[in-house]
Write a protein that holds these residues in place. Structure first.
Motif, PDB file in Angstrom:
ATOM      1  N   LYS A 110       0.799  -1.117  -0.194  1.00 16.63           N
ATOM      2  CA  LYS A 110       0.062  -0.019   0.024  1.00 16.63           C
ATOM      3  C   LYS A 110       0.833   1.129  -0.081  1.00 16.63           C
ATOM      4  CE  LYS A 110      -3.820   2.177   1.872  1.00 16.63           C
ATOM      5  NZ  LYS A 110      -4.955   2.066   2.842  1.00 16.63           N
ATOM      6  N   TYR A 111       2.038   1.306   0.648  1.00 17.66           N
ATOM      7  CA  TYR A 111       2.870   2.396   0.889  1.00 17.66           C
ATOM      8  C   TYR A 111       4.204   2.343   0.350  1.00 17.66           C
ATOM      9  CZ  TYR A 111      -0.733   3.508   4.210  1.00 17.66           C
ATOM     10  OH  TYR A 111      -1.946   3.875   4.944  1.00 17.66           O
ATOM     11  N   SER A 112       4.374   1.761  -1.091  1.00 15.49           N
ATOM     12  CA  SER A 112       5.599   1.462  -1.626  1.00 15.49           C
ATOM     13  C   SER A 112       6.451   2.849  -1.870  1.00 15.49           C
ATOM     14  CB  SER A 112       5.525   0.790  -2.912  1.00 15.49           C
ATOM     15  OG  SER A 112       4.770   1.665  -3.899  1.00 15.49           O
ATOM     16  N   ILE A 113       5.903   3.669  -2.172  1.00 16.61           N
ATOM     17  CA  ILE A 113       6.732   5.085  -2.314  1.00 16.61           C
ATOM     18  C   ILE A 113       7.294   5.487  -1.225  1.00 16.61           C
ATOM     19  CG2 ILE A 113       6.493   7.350  -2.944  1.00 16.61           C
ATOM     20  CD1 ILE A 113       4.446   6.431  -5.146  1.00 16.61           C
ATOM     21  N   GLU A 114       6.400   5.561  -0.089  1.00 21.07           N
ATOM     22  CA  GLU A 114       6.761   5.949   1.214  1.00 21.07           C
ATOM     23  C   GLU A 114       7.977   5.089   1.699  1.00 21.07           C
ATOM     24  OE1 GLU A 114       3.702   5.611   0.355  1.00 21.07           O
ATOM     25  OE2 GLU A 114       2.650   7.229   0.954  1.00 21.07           O
ATOM     26  N   TYR A 115       7.898   3.524   1.582  1.00 23.68           N
ATOM     27  CA  TYR A 115       8.811   2.903   1.941  1.00 23.68           C
ATOM     28  C   TYR A 115      10.103   3.165   1.248  1.00 23.68           C
ATOM     29  CZ  TYR A 115      11.745  -1.210   2.141  1.00 23.68           C
ATOM     30  OH  TYR A 115      12.908  -2.171   2.269  1.00 23.68           O
ATOM     31  N   GLY A 156       7.639  11.761   9.787  1.00 23.43           N
ATOM     32  CA  GLY A 156       7.339  10.337   9.724  1.00 23.43           C
ATOM     33  C   GLY A 156       6.013   9.996  10.915  1.00 23.43           C
ATOM     34  N   LEU A 157       6.472  10.511  12.106  1.00 26.97           N
ATOM     35  CA  LEU A 157       5.479  10.419  13.300  1.00 26.97           C
ATOM     36  C   LEU A 157       4.304  11.053  12.919  1.00 26.97           C
ATOM     37  CD1 LEU A 157       4.908   9.382  16.093  1.00 26.97           C
ATOM     38  CD2 LEU A 157       6.041  11.293  16.848  1.00 26.97           C
ATOM     39  N   ASP A 158       4.081  12.290  12.576  1.00 23.49           N
ATOM     40  CA  ASP A 158       2.894  12.610  11.857  1.00 23.49           C
ATOM     41  C   ASP A 158       2.120  11.950  11.069  1.00 23.49           C
ATOM     42  OD1 ASP A 158       3.750  14.920  13.877  1.00 23.49           O
ATOM     43  OD2 ASP A 158       4.357  16.211  12.184  1.00 23.49           O
ATOM     44  N   ASN A 159       2.977  11.393   9.828  1.00 18.02           N
ATOM     45  CA  ASN A 159       2.223  10.836   8.944  1.00 18.02           C
ATOM     46  C   ASN A 159       1.653   9.325   9.608  1.00 18.02           C
ATOM     47  OD1 ASN A 159       3.090  12.495   7.033  1.00 18.02           O
ATOM     48  ND2 ASN A 159       4.730  11.390   6.431  1.00 18.02           N
ATOM     49  N   LEU A 160       2.379   8.778  10.424  1.00 20.49           N
ATOM     50  CA  LEU A 160       1.835   7.588  11.109  1.00 20.49           C
ATOM     51  C   LEU A 160       0.659   7.944  11.932  1.00 20.49           C
ATOM     52  CD1 LEU A 160       5.020   5.750  12.300  1.00 20.49           C
ATOM     53  CD2 LEU A 160       3.512   5.177  10.376  1.00 20.49           C
ATOM     54  N   GLU A 161       0.504   9.111  12.831  1.00 19.19           N
ATOM     55  CA  GLU A 161      -0.669   9.384  13.330  1.00 19.19           C
ATOM     56  C   GLU A 161      -1.626   9.698  12.476  1.00 19.19           C
ATOM     57  OE1 GLU A 161       1.223  12.521  15.734  1.00 19.19           O
ATOM     58  OE2 GLU A 161       1.498  11.102  17.316  1.00 19.19           O
ATOM     59  N   GLN A 162      -1.309  10.308  11.306  1.00 22.16           N
ATOM     60  CA  GLN A 162      -2.665  10.647  10.197  1.00 22.16           C
ATOM     61  C   GLN A 162      -3.135   9.349   9.735  1.00 22.16           C
ATOM     62  OE1 GLN A 162      -1.172  12.827   6.958  1.00 22.16           O
ATOM     63  NE2 GLN A 162      -3.331  12.914   6.222  1.00 22.16           N
ATOM     64  N   ILE A 163      -2.265   8.415   9.485  1.00 22.79           N
ATOM     65  CA  ILE A 163      -2.650   7.103   8.922  1.00 22.79           C
ATOM     66  C   ILE A 163      -3.589   6.411   9.948  1.00 22.79           C
ATOM     67  CG2 ILE A 163      -2.327   4.701   8.349  1.00 22.79           C
ATOM     68  CD1 ILE A 163       0.469   6.146   6.857  1.00 22.79           C
ATOM     69  N   SER A 164      -3.250   6.510  11.424  1.00 24.72           N
ATOM     70  CA  SER A 164      -3.822   5.616  12.421  1.00 24.72           C
ATOM     71  C   SER A 164      -5.365   6.371  12.704  1.00 24.72           C
ATOM     72  CB  SER A 164      -3.273   5.726  13.794  1.00 24.72           C
ATOM     73  OG  SER A 164      -2.998   6.872  14.243  1.00 24.72           O
ATOM     74  N   ASN A 165      -5.308   7.713  12.299  1.00 27.92           N
ATOM     75  CA  ASN A 165      -6.500   8.450  12.612  1.00 27.92           C
ATOM     76  C   ASN A 165      -7.650   8.631  11.396  1.00 27.92           C
ATOM     77  OD1 ASN A 165      -6.105   8.905  15.350  1.00 27.92           O
ATOM     78  ND2 ASN A 165      -4.813  10.616  14.876  1.00 27.92           N
TER      79      ASN A 165
END
Length: 168
Positions: A110-115, A156-165
């Motif tokens: 799902k997140y190949s570019i981010e990876y 990266g932390l902000d992105n993870l929090e956005q994904i979780s919400n």
């Protein structure tokens, strides 16, 4: 295989019931029995096929919803493990960046570019600190570089929090 046998048995039972009811009412002749049998068989197979297609789509939708829930939970767990207090050293930020990269690695489909982006950044920062350590210049004048690393981790932390919400 047993499921198919059960459905075919049910279909044949329905057809036999229809024929017997019509025969009891003396509506059927032999010619009509064959026609009704064929119509009932085609109708039963059509209903079974439609039910199977609808059920398969519903199951696919449930699987996708479970995947989304799993990704959100994984993002929340990873974000909760990253605690930035202001007292971190460069190694802490490298570890946090590795955790963020690990999340995207687990969800490459799902997140190949981010990876690819975070993996490349992680390798670059690890190489930078390894070279600095080997040259004996570690911690000498790297406050701007650590600031960049801190910003990358915070992003990266902000992105993870956005994904979780995220709402679907």
């Amino acid at each position: 295989m047993l499921t198919i046998i059960a459905y075919v048995s049910g279909i044949l039972g329905i057809i036999a019931s229809i024929i017997e009811i019509l025969q009891f009412l003396k509506i059927l002749t032999t010619k009509h029995k064959v026609i009704i049998l064929a119509i009932a068989f085609v109708a039963s197979i059509t209903c079974f096929s439609l039910w199977y297609i609808i059920d398969t789509r519903a199951e696919d939708k449930r699987i996708e919803e479970l995947k989304e829930k799993f990704i959100k939970n994984d993002a929340k767990t990873t974000a909760d493990a990253i605690i930035i207090s202001g007292w971190e050293e460069s190694g802490d930020y490298i570890g946090y960046l590795a955790q963020i990269t690990g999340f995207y690695s687990r969800h490459k489909d799902k997140y190949s570019i981010e990876y690819k982006t975070y993996h490349k950044q992680l390798e670059s920062w690890m190489s930078f600190f390894e070279t600095s350590r080997n040259n004996g210049t570690f911690y000498q004048g790297y406050s701007s570089e650590i600031s960049e690393l801190r910003g990358l981790v915070q992003s990266g932390l902000d992105n993870l929090e956005q994904i979780s919400n995220e709402e679907k």
